[in-house]
Design a protein around this motif. Structure first.
Motif, PDB file in Angstrom:
ATOM      1  N   VAL A 134      -5.364   9.223   0.943  1.00 39.14           N
ATOM      2  CA  VAL A 134      -4.696   7.684   1.151  1.00 39.14           C
ATOM      3  C   VAL A 134      -3.412   7.678   1.408  1.00 39.14           C
ATOM      4  N   ARG A 135      -2.973   7.125   2.210  1.00 43.31           N
ATOM      5  CA  ARG A 135      -1.506   6.815   2.620  1.00 43.31           C
ATOM      6  C   ARG A 135      -1.016   5.816   1.570  1.00 43.31           C
ATOM      7  N   THR A 136       0.270   5.978   1.435  1.00 42.92           N
ATOM      8  CA  THR A 136       0.924   5.085   0.300  1.00 42.92           C
ATOM      9  C   THR A 136       1.184   3.531   0.925  1.00 42.92           C
ATOM     10  N   ALA A 137       1.180   3.628   2.408  1.00 42.13           N
ATOM     11  CA  ALA A 137       1.017   2.332   3.070  1.00 42.13           C
ATOM     12  C   ALA A 137       0.003   1.856   2.917  1.00 42.13           C
ATOM     13  N   THR A 138      -1.284   2.459   2.876  1.00 41.50           N
ATOM     14  CA  THR A 138      -2.655   1.770   2.897  1.00 41.50           C
ATOM     15  C   THR A 138      -2.641   1.211   1.596  1.00 41.50           C
ATOM     16  N   ILE A 139      -2.261   2.067   0.566  1.00 42.40           N
ATOM     17  CA  ILE A 139      -2.391   1.240  -0.799  1.00 42.40           C
ATOM     18  C   ILE A 139      -1.495  -0.040  -0.889  1.00 42.40           C
ATOM     19  N   ARG A 140      -0.366   0.035  -0.299  1.00 43.38           N
ATOM     20  CA  ARG A 140       0.621  -1.131  -0.534  1.00 43.38           C
ATOM     21  C   ARG A 140       0.097  -2.258   0.333  1.00 43.38           C
ATOM     22  N   LEU A 141      -0.605  -1.995   1.579  1.00 42.20           N
ATOM     23  CA  LEU A 141      -1.319  -3.146   2.094  1.00 42.20           C
ATOM     24  C   LEU A 141      -2.485  -3.595   1.349  1.00 42.20           C
ATOM     25  N   LEU A 169      -2.881  -3.730  -1.761  1.00 43.08           N
ATOM     26  CA  LEU A 169      -2.218  -4.532  -2.948  1.00 43.08           C
ATOM     27  C   LEU A 169      -1.564  -5.832  -2.381  1.00 43.08           C
ATOM     28  N   GLU A 170      -1.112  -5.865  -1.314  1.00 45.03           N
ATOM     29  CA  GLU A 170      -0.240  -6.922  -0.862  1.00 45.03           C
ATOM     30  C   GLU A 170      -1.656  -8.243  -0.616  1.00 45.03           C
ATOM     31  N   VAL A 171      -2.719  -7.716  -0.009  1.00 43.02           N
ATOM     32  CA  VAL A 171      -3.707  -8.555   0.346  1.00 43.02           C
ATOM     33  C   VAL A 171      -4.426  -9.203  -0.764  1.00 43.02           C
ATOM     34  N   ALA A 172      -4.410  -8.351  -1.681  1.00 44.89           N
ATOM     35  CA  ALA A 172      -5.073  -8.805  -3.021  1.00 44.89           C
ATOM     36  C   ALA A 172      -4.064  -9.830  -3.722  1.00 44.89           C
ATOM     37  N   THR A 173      -2.690  -9.409  -3.655  1.00 42.04           N
ATOM     38  CA  THR A 173      -1.868 -10.409  -4.405  1.00 42.04           C
ATOM     39  C   THR A 173      -1.729 -11.617  -3.387  1.00 42.04           C
ATOM     40  N   ALA A 174      -1.892 -11.661  -2.313  1.00 40.13           N
ATOM     41  CA  ALA A 174      -1.890 -12.988  -1.394  1.00 40.13           C
ATOM     42  C   ALA A 174      -3.197 -13.703  -1.570  1.00 40.13           C
ATOM     43  N   LYS A 175      -4.176 -13.202  -1.840  1.00 38.43           N
ATOM     44  CA  LYS A 175      -5.558 -14.143  -2.366  1.00 38.43           C
ATOM     45  C   LYS A 175      -5.728 -14.306  -3.633  1.00 38.43           C
TER      46      LYS A 175
END
Length: 128
Positions: free
Chosen positions: A113-120, A122-128
């Protein structure tokens, strides 16, 4: 001209000072040598017990179409920072280089898992 080398004066190289140990660590080359030593014997038996407990593999009858992989015991002595023996580490390793692509396996996949994927995510989960 007299140099330190000619006068048999050698200064230790500090770059390699941490790689030396005051204690000789003999690592066995094969399983027979390991089973003769009580410490290695206990470590091997613990590893075999751990393999059986975790159901790492099942013993099956070989058929003619199977490509059997051999295994090898790898022994390593782990040291503490002061150079004393911390533990005797061993593991049973399959010789994967004996496999043939297309015969023994079709494809390889590594779960990375790339760090960018984890950030993405988490960002989608935070936005929803």
């Amino acid at each position: 001209m007299v140099t330190r080398a000619k006068d048999v004066i050698h200064k230790p190289n500090l770059r390699y000072a941490l790689l030396t140990s005051r204690y000789a660590t003999e690592e066995p080359k094969d399983l027979e040598a390991a089973m003769a030593h009580p410490g290695w014997n206990l470590a091997v038996m613990d590893e075999v017990g751990r393999i059986n407990m975790l159901h790492t593999w099942d013993l099956v009858e070989p058929t003619e179409d199977m490509n059997l992989l051999h295994s090898k015991w790898v022994f390593k002595t782990k040291l503490k920072p002061d150079g004393t023996v911390d533990k005797l580490k061993e593991r049973l390793v399959a010789n994967g280089f004996e496999q043939e692509e297309g015969v023994d396996y079709l494809e390889t996949y590594s779960h990375v898992v790339r760090t960018a994927t984890i950030r993405l995510v988490l960002e989608v989960a935070t936005a929803k």
